[in-house]
Enzyme design. Structure first.
Site, mmCIF file in Angstrom:
data_model
loop_
_atom_site.group_PDB
_atom_site.id
_atom_site.type_symbol
_atom_site.label_atom_id
_atom_site.label_comp_id
_atom_site.label_asym_id
_atom_site.label_seq_id
_atom_site.Cartn_x
_atom_site.Cartn_y
_atom_site.Cartn_z
ATOM 1 N N HIS A 96 15.428 -44.623 1.037
ATOM 2 C CA HIS A 96 14.586 -43.603 1.640
ATOM 3 C C HIS A 96 15.108 -42.223 1.283
ATOM 4 O O HIS A 96 16.204 -42.078 0.742
ATOM 5 C CB HIS A 96 14.565 -43.769 3.170
ATOM 6 C CG HIS A 96 15.921 -43.588 3.792
ATOM 7 N ND1 HIS A 96 16.731 -44.649 4.112
ATOM 8 C CD2 HIS A 96 16.617 -42.466 4.123
ATOM 9 C CE1 HIS A 96 17.858 -44.190 4.629
ATOM 10 N NE2 HIS A 96 17.819 -42.871 4.648
ATOM 11 N N SER B 144 15.870 -38.793 3.399
ATOM 12 C CA SER B 144 15.995 -38.321 4.778
ATOM 13 C C SER B 144 15.292 -36.987 4.974
ATOM 14 O O SER B 144 15.345 -36.094 4.122
ATOM 15 C CB SER B 144 17.470 -38.174 5.152
ATOM 16 O OG SER B 144 18.110 -39.428 5.238
ATOM 17 N N TYR C 252 19.884 -29.921 7.449
ATOM 18 C CA TYR C 252 20.823 -29.036 6.779
ATOM 19 C C TYR C 252 20.107 -27.892 6.057
ATOM 20 O O TYR C 252 18.986 -28.045 5.591
ATOM 21 C CB TYR C 252 21.657 -29.831 5.772
ATOM 22 C CG TYR C 252 22.335 -31.030 6.377
ATOM 23 C CD1 TYR C 252 23.348 -30.870 7.310
ATOM 24 C CD2 TYR C 252 21.958 -32.315 6.013
ATOM 25 C CE1 TYR C 252 23.976 -31.974 7.868
ATOM 26 C CE2 TYR C 252 22.576 -33.420 6.568
ATOM 27 C CZ TYR C 252 23.587 -33.251 7.503
ATOM 28 O OH TYR C 252 24.201 -34.328 8.064
ATOM 29 N N PRO D 41 18.978 -28.306 1.667
ATOM 30 C CA PRO D 41 19.342 -29.724 1.515
ATOM 31 C C PRO D 41 19.178 -30.227 0.096
ATOM 32 O O PRO D 41 18.360 -29.718 -0.679
ATOM 33 C CB PRO D 41 18.357 -30.434 2.452
ATOM 34 C CG PRO D 41 17.162 -29.532 2.491
ATOM 35 C CD PRO D 41 17.716 -28.131 2.399
ATOM 36 N N HIS E 24 17.643 -36.829 -1.630
ATOM 37 C CA HIS E 24 18.151 -37.872 -2.528
ATOM 38 C C HIS E 24 17.834 -39.254 -1.959
ATOM 39 O O HIS E 24 17.496 -39.402 -0.781
ATOM 40 C CB HIS E 24 19.663 -37.729 -2.708
ATOM 41 C CG HIS E 24 20.417 -37.918 -1.429
ATOM 42 N ND1 HIS E 24 20.567 -36.905 -0.517
ATOM 43 C CD2 HIS E 24 21.035 -38.999 -0.909
ATOM 44 C CE1 HIS E 24 21.250 -37.356 0.520
ATOM 45 N NE2 HIS E 24 21.546 -38.629 0.314
#
Length: 278
Positions: free
Chosen positions: A124, A126, A206, A209, A212
């Site tokens: 997945h 995030s 974050y 970001p 990934h």
């Protein structure tokens, strides 16, 4: 290439925080001064209590035990408390056979640098950190996500750059594929997810970001043996795999790693919620 410092995972992973809130139950107690004065007090003898009764409630008293053997030695980011449900928002990455072949090749090479690396069970991208929700917040939280994401269109994205990541506590390391196309759409999704997080006074994602797909992980900070030469060799192996597809399969190598973002999912404890994109 330097390692990205943060990954959208808790130290233990949300699959290890999936205990539902326990139903509140109370044992009936006798009222104080239960004997009338006109009655003779009962003998002070006590009947023995069967062992099965004595041990009936041992597992429900005190703090839950954190057995690290059950989750690969991972350390929890937050205490495991009854009624707290670890929650994570993400876009699922649907795999193809070619992708799994690539994964096996990359993992075999990465394990020559860090043998304890293990393959991810699901894939997945995030959109949030792992946060804690109380049980009664789950449905309102998911509904808020659905409302925020209702107008979003589906989109394609590609992940094709090998990169090393750690979680915030540096207790887990990941080998991942960084998203190289579709980044603006993911930023827009995160913006809406962050608004919901703020509504519930939860931690947002974050800053800047690196989106990934994680391929493999291990306990501890193993960036040093994975970066440098090992990372360069992993990227070279990845490029060779792509060109081999062109020569042997006459297939566009981008299609191997191209994915369609059709939905956003929210995992809270052992519950899954799907929010289809338009």
């Amino acid at each position: 290439m330097s390692a990205a410092p943060l990954v959208g995972y808790s130290s233990s992973g949300s699959e290890d925080e999936d205990e539902a809130e326990a139903a509140a139950g109370a044992l009936a107690r006798p009222a104080a001064g239960g004997c009338r004065r006109s009655q003779s007090p009962l003998p002070s003898q006590r009947l023995p209590v069967p062992d099965s009764v004595l041990h009936m409630f041992l597992d429900t008293e005190g703090e839950p035990k954190d057995d690290q053997e059950k989750h690969g030695g991972r350390v929890r980011t937050f205490p495991h408390e009854r009624g707290n449900w670890a929650t994570h928002v993400y876009v699922p990455y649907e795999t193809r056979e070619d992708f799994l072949d690539l994964l096996d090749m990359l993992l075999a090479h990465a394990q020559t640098c860090v043998p304890r690396l293990v393959r991810m069970e699901a894939f997945h991208v995030s959109l949030s950190q792992s946060v804690v929700l109380r049980h009664h917040w789950i449905i309102p939280f998911v509904q808020a996500l659905k409302d925020r994401l209702a107008s979003f269109q589906r989109f394609f994205f590609t992940a094709n750059r090998v990169k090393i990541y750690t979680n915030q506590e540096k207790t887990r390391t990941f080998v991942g594929l960084e998203v190289t196309s579709g980044h603006p759409q993911f930023l827009d999704l995160v913006s809406e997810v962050d608004r919901v997080m703020e509504e519930f006074d939860l931690t947002t994602f974050y800053q800047d970001p690196s989106f990934h797909v994680s391929l493999a992980w291990c306990v501890g900070d193993t960036r040093l043996p994975l970066e440098g030469r090992c990372l360069r060799e992993l990227q070279l192996s990845f490029l060779i795999f792509r060109w081999k597809n062109i020569v042997d399969e006459f297939e566009d190598p981008e299609m191997v790693l191209r994915a369609h973002a059709e939905q956003v999912r929210c995992k809270s404890g052992n519950k899954f919620f799907s929010m289809p994109l338009k």
